[in-house]
Design a protein around this motif. Structure first.
Motif, PDB file in Angstrom:
ATOM      1  N   LEU A 143      15.361  12.868   6.111  1.00  0.00           N
ATOM      2  CA  LEU A 143      14.396  12.129   6.928  1.00  0.00           C
ATOM      3  C   LEU A 143      15.104  11.374   8.042  1.00  0.00           C
ATOM      4  O   LEU A 143      16.108  10.723   7.811  1.00  0.00           O
ATOM      5  N   ARG A 144      14.544  11.483   9.242  1.00  0.00           N
ATOM      6  CA  ARG A 144      15.113  10.713  10.353  1.00  0.00           C
ATOM      7  C   ARG A 144      14.720   9.248  10.261  1.00  0.00           C
ATOM      8  O   ARG A 144      15.529   8.366  10.484  1.00  0.00           O
ATOM      9  N   ARG A 145      13.425   9.010   9.963  1.00  0.00           N
ATOM     10  CA  ARG A 145      12.937   7.627   9.851  1.00  0.00           C
ATOM     11  C   ARG A 145      12.283   7.426   8.500  1.00  0.00           C
ATOM     12  O   ARG A 145      11.499   8.259   8.060  1.00  0.00           O
ATOM     13  N   MET A 146      12.601   6.312   7.886  1.00  0.00           N
ATOM     14  CA  MET A 146      12.000   5.972   6.595  1.00  0.00           C
ATOM     15  C   MET A 146      10.658   5.287   6.852  1.00  0.00           C
ATOM     16  O   MET A 146      10.611   4.273   7.556  1.00  0.00           O
ATOM     17  N   PRO A 147       9.576   5.843   6.318  1.00  0.00           N
ATOM     18  CA  PRO A 147       8.274   5.171   6.501  1.00  0.00           C
ATOM     19  C   PRO A 147       8.239   3.834   5.764  1.00  0.00           C
ATOM     20  O   PRO A 147       9.007   3.616   4.829  1.00  0.00           O
ATOM     21  N   ASN A 148       7.356   2.946   6.202  1.00  0.00           N
ATOM     22  CA  ASN A 148       7.118   1.717   5.453  1.00  0.00           C
ATOM     23  C   ASN A 148       6.432   2.104   4.154  1.00  0.00           C
ATOM     24  O   ASN A 148       5.638   3.044   4.128  1.00  0.00           O
ATOM     25  N   LEU A 149       6.734   1.383   3.096  1.00  0.00           N
ATOM     26  CA  LEU A 149       6.182   1.716   1.786  1.00  0.00           C
ATOM     27  C   LEU A 149       5.088   0.737   1.392  1.00  0.00           C
ATOM     28  O   LEU A 149       5.247  -0.473   1.551  1.00  0.00           O
ATOM     29  N   GLU A 150       3.982   1.269   0.897  1.00  0.00           N
ATOM     30  CA  GLU A 150       2.914   0.439   0.338  1.00  0.00           C
ATOM     31  C   GLU A 150       2.687   0.930  -1.080  1.00  0.00           C
ATOM     32  O   GLU A 150       2.526   2.130  -1.301  1.00  0.00           O
ATOM     33  N   PHE A 151       2.685   0.002  -2.035  1.00  0.00           N
ATOM     34  CA  PHE A 151       2.579   0.375  -3.447  1.00  0.00           C
ATOM     35  C   PHE A 151       1.207   0.026  -4.026  1.00  0.00           C
ATOM     36  O   PHE A 151       0.661  -1.033  -3.734  1.00  0.00           O
ATOM     37  N   PHE A 152       0.686   0.943  -4.830  1.00  0.00           N
ATOM     38  CA  PHE A 152      -0.606   0.772  -5.485  1.00  0.00           C
ATOM     39  C   PHE A 152      -0.495   1.262  -6.922  1.00  0.00           C
ATOM     40  O   PHE A 152       0.311   2.138  -7.212  1.00  0.00           O
ATOM     41  N   ILE A 153      -1.344   0.708  -7.793  1.00  0.00           N
ATOM     42  CA  ILE A 153      -1.430   1.229  -9.156  1.00  0.00           C
ATOM     43  C   ILE A 153      -2.418   2.390  -9.119  1.00  0.00           C
ATOM     44  O   ILE A 153      -3.505   2.261  -8.571  1.00  0.00           O
ATOM     45  N   ASP A 154      -2.019   3.509  -9.684  1.00  0.00           N
ATOM     46  CA  ASP A 154      -2.913   4.658  -9.793  1.00  0.00           C
ATOM     47  C   ASP A 154      -3.665   4.512 -11.106  1.00  0.00           C
ATOM     48  O   ASP A 154      -3.105   4.718 -12.172  1.00  0.00           O
ATOM     49  N   ASP A 155      -4.933   4.143 -11.002  1.00  0.00           N
ATOM     50  CA  ASP A 155      -5.712   3.921 -12.228  1.00  0.00           C
ATOM     51  C   ASP A 155      -6.574   5.133 -12.574  1.00  0.00           C
ATOM     52  O   ASP A 155      -7.479   5.042 -13.390  1.00  0.00           O
ATOM     53  N   SER A 156      -6.276   6.278 -11.989  1.00  0.00           N
ATOM     54  CA  SER A 156      -7.123   7.449 -12.226  1.00  0.00           C
ATOM     55  C   SER A 156      -7.073   7.908 -13.682  1.00  0.00           C
ATOM     56  O   SER A 156      -8.090   8.322 -14.229  1.00  0.00           O
ATOM     57  N   LEU A 157      -5.900   7.816 -14.334  1.00  0.00           N
ATOM     58  CA  LEU A 157      -5.813   8.222 -15.743  1.00  0.00           C
ATOM     59  C   LEU A 157      -6.664   7.317 -16.620  1.00  0.00           C
ATOM     60  O   LEU A 157      -7.353   7.772 -17.528  1.00  0.00           O
ATOM     61  N   GLU A 158      -6.603   6.024 -16.320  1.00  0.00           N
ATOM     62  CA  GLU A 158      -7.400   5.045 -17.062  1.00  0.00           C
ATOM     63  C   GLU A 158      -8.890   5.352 -16.883  1.00  0.00           C
ATOM     64  O   GLU A 158      -9.674   5.311 -17.825  1.00  0.00           O
ATOM     65  N   TYR A 159      -9.253   5.692 -15.659  1.00  0.00           N
ATOM     66  CA  TYR A 159     -10.642   6.014 -15.329  1.00  0.00           C
ATOM     67  C   TYR A 159     -11.096   7.269 -16.086  1.00  0.00           C
ATOM     68  O   TYR A 159     -12.174   7.302 -16.665  1.00  0.00           O
ATOM     69  N   ILE A 160     -10.229   8.276 -16.127  1.00  0.00           N
ATOM     70  CA  ILE A 160     -10.521   9.518 -16.848  1.00  0.00           C
ATOM     71  C   ILE A 160     -10.705   9.229 -18.337  1.00  0.00           C
ATOM     72  O   ILE A 160     -11.615   9.747 -18.969  1.00  0.00           O
TER      73      ILE A 160
END
Length: 134
Positions: A91-108
């Motif tokens: 990668l030439r440029r590192m994107p900014n990172l945004e973190f989230f909890i993936d609650d899809s398994l919990e939802y399933i």
């Protein structure tokens, strides 16, 4: 032309980041004395301009998820730097990172319990919490 479908470049960057992020985050958790915690990166979505990567995490045990997410968010600059070192040849440029909890398994799981009749949202509407949009 609407760009609903991710470009090959977006997908490639997402998968490169996903692979390295697992190692970085799991390593940081282990070094931070958090034994028995499993962090997996369920998906990484990169914006069209490649400037932001939205990282969706599954954390086990779920009880530690919020606490860990806060720790990860507060260490984002360090994580981004570590990733940049690992991916500098790809990668030439590192994107900014945004973190989230993936609650899809919990939802399933909730849907599964409802379908099995273990939890009936019709008899007990309190179990129907509103699904969060991410």
């Amino acid at each position: 032309m609407s760009n609903v479908e991710e470009s090959q470049r977006q997908k490639k960057i997402g998968s490169v980041l996903q692979r390295d992020l697992v190692e970085v985050l799991q390593g940081a958790a282990t070094q931070g004395g958090m034994q028995g915690v499993i962090i997996s990166v369920s998906k990484v979505k990169v914006t069209v301009d490649l400037s932001v990567a939205k990282v969706y995490l599954s954390i086990f045990p779920n009880a530690k998820a919020k606490e860990l997410l806060e720790g990860i968010k507060s260490n984002t600059p360090l994580i981004r730097h570590e990733l940049a070192q690992r991916t500098k040849n790809q990668l030439r440029r590192m994107p900014n990172l945004e973190f989230f909890i993936d609650d899809s398994l919990e939802y399933i799981e909730k849907i599964d319990r409802s379908l099995k009749g273990e939890e009936n949202p019709i008899k007990d509407p309190s179990i129907l919490d509103k699904r969060k949009k991410s």
